[in-house]
Design an enzyme around this catalytic site. Structure first.
Site, PDB file in Angstrom:
ATOM      1  N   ARG A 205       1.181  12.340  -9.153  1.00  0.00           N
ATOM      2  CA  ARG A 205       1.655  10.959  -8.941  1.00  0.00           C
ATOM      3  C   ARG A 205       3.089  10.784  -9.448  1.00  0.00           C
ATOM      4  O   ARG A 205       3.828   9.936  -8.964  1.00  0.00           O
ATOM      5  CB  ARG A 205       0.746   9.963  -9.674  1.00  0.00           C
ATOM      6  CG  ARG A 205      -0.632   9.810  -9.056  1.00  0.00           C
ATOM      7  CD  ARG A 205      -1.303   8.563  -9.618  1.00  0.00           C
ATOM      8  NE  ARG A 205      -2.744   8.579  -9.427  1.00  0.00           N
ATOM      9  CZ  ARG A 205      -3.362   8.158  -8.323  1.00  0.00           C
ATOM     10  NH1 ARG A 205      -2.668   7.699  -7.311  1.00  0.00           N
ATOM     11  NH2 ARG A 205      -4.680   8.209  -8.239  1.00  0.00           N
TER      12      ARG A 205
ATOM     13  N   GLU B 161       0.848  -1.201   0.000  1.00  0.00           N
ATOM     14  CA  GLU B 161       0.000   0.000   0.000  1.00  0.00           C
ATOM     15  C   GLU B 161       0.883   1.250   0.000  1.00  0.00           C
ATOM     16  O   GLU B 161       2.053   1.199   0.405  1.00  0.00           O
ATOM     17  CB  GLU B 161      -0.903  -0.073   1.256  1.00  0.00           C
ATOM     18  CG  GLU B 161      -1.834   1.071   1.501  1.00  0.00           C
ATOM     19  CD  GLU B 161      -2.857   1.335   0.408  1.00  0.00           C
ATOM     20  OE1 GLU B 161      -2.457   1.569  -0.743  1.00  0.00           O
ATOM     21  OE2 GLU B 161      -4.067   1.368   0.720  1.00  0.00           O
ATOM     22  N   ASP B 162       0.330   2.363  -0.449  1.00  0.00           N
ATOM     23  CA  ASP B 162       1.110   3.607  -0.471  1.00  0.00           C
ATOM     24  C   ASP B 162       1.184   4.253   0.910  1.00  0.00           C
ATOM     25  O   ASP B 162       2.246   4.651   1.372  1.00  0.00           O
ATOM     26  CB  ASP B 162       0.544   4.601  -1.501  1.00  0.00           C
ATOM     27  CG  ASP B 162      -0.948   4.883  -1.329  1.00  0.00           C
ATOM     28  OD1 ASP B 162      -1.614   4.247  -0.479  1.00  0.00           O
ATOM     29  OD2 ASP B 162      -1.471   5.757  -2.049  1.00  0.00           O
TER      30      ASP B 162
ATOM     31  N   ASP C 198      -3.495   5.817   6.634  1.00  0.00           N
ATOM     32  CA  ASP C 198      -3.936   7.076   7.237  1.00  0.00           C
ATOM     33  C   ASP C 198      -4.869   6.707   8.398  1.00  0.00           C
ATOM     34  O   ASP C 198      -4.413   6.354   9.482  1.00  0.00           O
ATOM     35  CB  ASP C 198      -4.621   7.866   6.121  1.00  0.00           C
ATOM     36  CG  ASP C 198      -5.015   9.267   6.500  1.00  0.00           C
ATOM     37  OD1 ASP C 198      -4.446   9.808   7.455  1.00  0.00           O
ATOM     38  OD2 ASP C 198      -5.905   9.840   5.839  1.00  0.00           O
TER      39      ASP C 198
ATOM     40  N   PHE D 187      -1.041  16.150   4.345  1.00  0.00           N
ATOM     41  CA  PHE D 187      -1.479  15.499   3.112  1.00  0.00           C
ATOM     42  C   PHE D 187      -0.306  15.518   2.128  1.00  0.00           C
ATOM     43  O   PHE D 187       0.257  16.568   1.844  1.00  0.00           O
ATOM     44  CB  PHE D 187      -2.699  16.187   2.508  1.00  0.00           C
ATOM     45  CG  PHE D 187      -3.355  15.334   1.471  1.00  0.00           C
ATOM     46  CD1 PHE D 187      -4.245  14.340   1.830  1.00  0.00           C
ATOM     47  CD2 PHE D 187      -3.024  15.473   0.126  1.00  0.00           C
ATOM     48  CE1 PHE D 187      -4.812  13.501   0.878  1.00  0.00           C
ATOM     49  CE2 PHE D 187      -3.589  14.636  -0.832  1.00  0.00           C
ATOM     50  CZ  PHE D 187      -4.485  13.658  -0.450  1.00  0.00           C
TER      51      PHE D 187
HETATM   52  P1  IMP Z   1      -7.203   5.374   5.045  1.00  0.00           P
HETATM   53  O1  IMP Z   1      -8.342   4.461   4.743  1.00  0.00           O
HETATM   54  O2  IMP Z   1      -7.657   6.618   5.759  1.00  0.00           O
HETATM   55  O3  IMP Z   1      -6.048   4.704   5.750  1.00  0.00           O
HETATM   56  O4  IMP Z   1      -6.683   5.944   3.680  1.00  0.00           O
HETATM   57  C1  IMP Z   1      -5.991   5.198   2.792  1.00  0.00           C
HETATM   58  C2  IMP Z   1      -5.990   5.801   1.415  1.00  0.00           C
HETATM   59  O5  IMP Z   1      -6.283   7.219   1.409  1.00  0.00           O
HETATM   60  C3  IMP Z   1      -4.595   5.676   0.833  1.00  0.00           C
HETATM   61  O6  IMP Z   1      -4.437   4.437   0.184  1.00  0.00           O
HETATM   62  C4  IMP Z   1      -4.532   6.846  -0.097  1.00  0.00           C
HETATM   63  O7  IMP Z   1      -5.066   6.492  -1.342  1.00  0.00           O
HETATM   64  C5  IMP Z   1      -5.413   7.903   0.545  1.00  0.00           C
HETATM   65  N1  IMP Z   1      -4.583   8.842   1.321  1.00  0.00           N
HETATM   66  C6  IMP Z   1      -4.524   8.962   2.672  1.00  0.00           C
HETATM   67  N2  IMP Z   1      -3.664   9.936   3.031  1.00  0.00           N
HETATM   68  C7  IMP Z   1      -3.173  10.433   1.885  1.00  0.00           C
HETATM   69  C8  IMP Z   1      -2.211  11.468   1.584  1.00  0.00           C
HETATM   70  O8  IMP Z   1      -1.624  12.132   2.453  1.00  0.00           O
HETATM   71  N3  IMP Z   1      -1.970  11.686   0.258  1.00  0.00           N
HETATM   72  C9  IMP Z   1      -2.565  10.987  -0.737  1.00  0.00           C
HETATM   73  N4  IMP Z   1      -3.465  10.013  -0.497  1.00  0.00           N
HETATM   74  C10 IMP Z   1      -3.757   9.737   0.797  1.00  0.00           C
END
Ligand code: IMP
Length: 180
Positions: free
Chosen positions: A167, A101-102, A105, A154
């Site tokens: 990207r 995963e990238d 959050d 962010f």
């Molecule tokens: P989560 O479900 O809140 O953990 O969010 C996961 C997804 O939200 C990641 O796979 C990203 O695609 C997107 N995301 C969360 N934070 C960021 C950020 O700082 N930049 C870009 N995408 C983010």
């Protein structure tokens, strides 16, 4: 790289630091999965650059698959309601799985994916994320391999986007809004 009007980019994690961490993660994965059938699953789209670099740092006969999910919410806030846009192409039974995963959050997206993949009969399921924003966590997610912990900002670049932009930045940058 040029930023969009009204936005300034500040490097948070440099391409050089990412490259060295990816090599390090690749070596660990190589040692941990000796003689184990491994499928690395990239979560689209954000992980595509990280996955491409990471798999080349792993010296094992691995397979690669992809999942694409959409998380309802705004471009910067996840809602926790996840929908599968593209599921795995192949059965994962009898294989060890590493989900790539990238960024983690709130953890809501990965929590859903982890449960989904675990229910498919894999021998083991582990998670590797390039970035971790621990301050924002709402659900605990087991992060077995992690690139960098970052503050609650962010970020974009190295695969991550804001509204599909940035990207292709080689560094992970934070986006600073300006008035100009
Ligand atoms: P989560 O479900 O809140 O953990 O969010 C996961 C997804 O939200 C990641 O796979 C990203 O695609 C997107 N995301 C969360 N934070 C960021 C950020 O700082 N930049 C870009 N995408 C983010």
């Amino acid at each position: 790289m040029q930023s969009a009007q009204g936005e300034k980019l500040e490097v948070l994690v440099s391409a050089k630091d990412i490259a060295s961490r990816v090599q390090n993660l690749g070596k660990r994965i190589t040692l941990d999965y000796q003689n184990k059938p491994l499928i690395m699953i990239g979560i689209l789209k954000g992980s595509f650059i990280f996955l491409a670099d990471l798999i080349r740092a792993v010296d094992l006969p691995i397979s690669v698959d992809f999942m694409s999910v959409s998380s309802y919410g705004t471009s910067t806030k996840s809602s926790g309601v996840v929908r599968i846009i593209k599921d795995l192409d192949h059965s994962i039974e009898g294989h060890h799985i590493l989900v790539v995963e990238d960024i983690v959050d709130t953890g809501l997206t990965l929590n859903y994916i982890y449960g989904h993949v675990k229910s498919r009969g894999a021998l083991s399921v582990k998670i590797c994320s390039l970035l971790d924003k621990p301050e924002r966590r709402q659900v605990a997610v087991p992060l077995h391999y992690k690139g960098f912990e970052i503050p609650d900002e962010f970020v974009v670049g190295y695969g991550l986007d804001v509204d599909e932009r940035y990207r292709n930045l080689p560094d992970v940058c934070k986006v600073v809004r300006t008035n100009g």
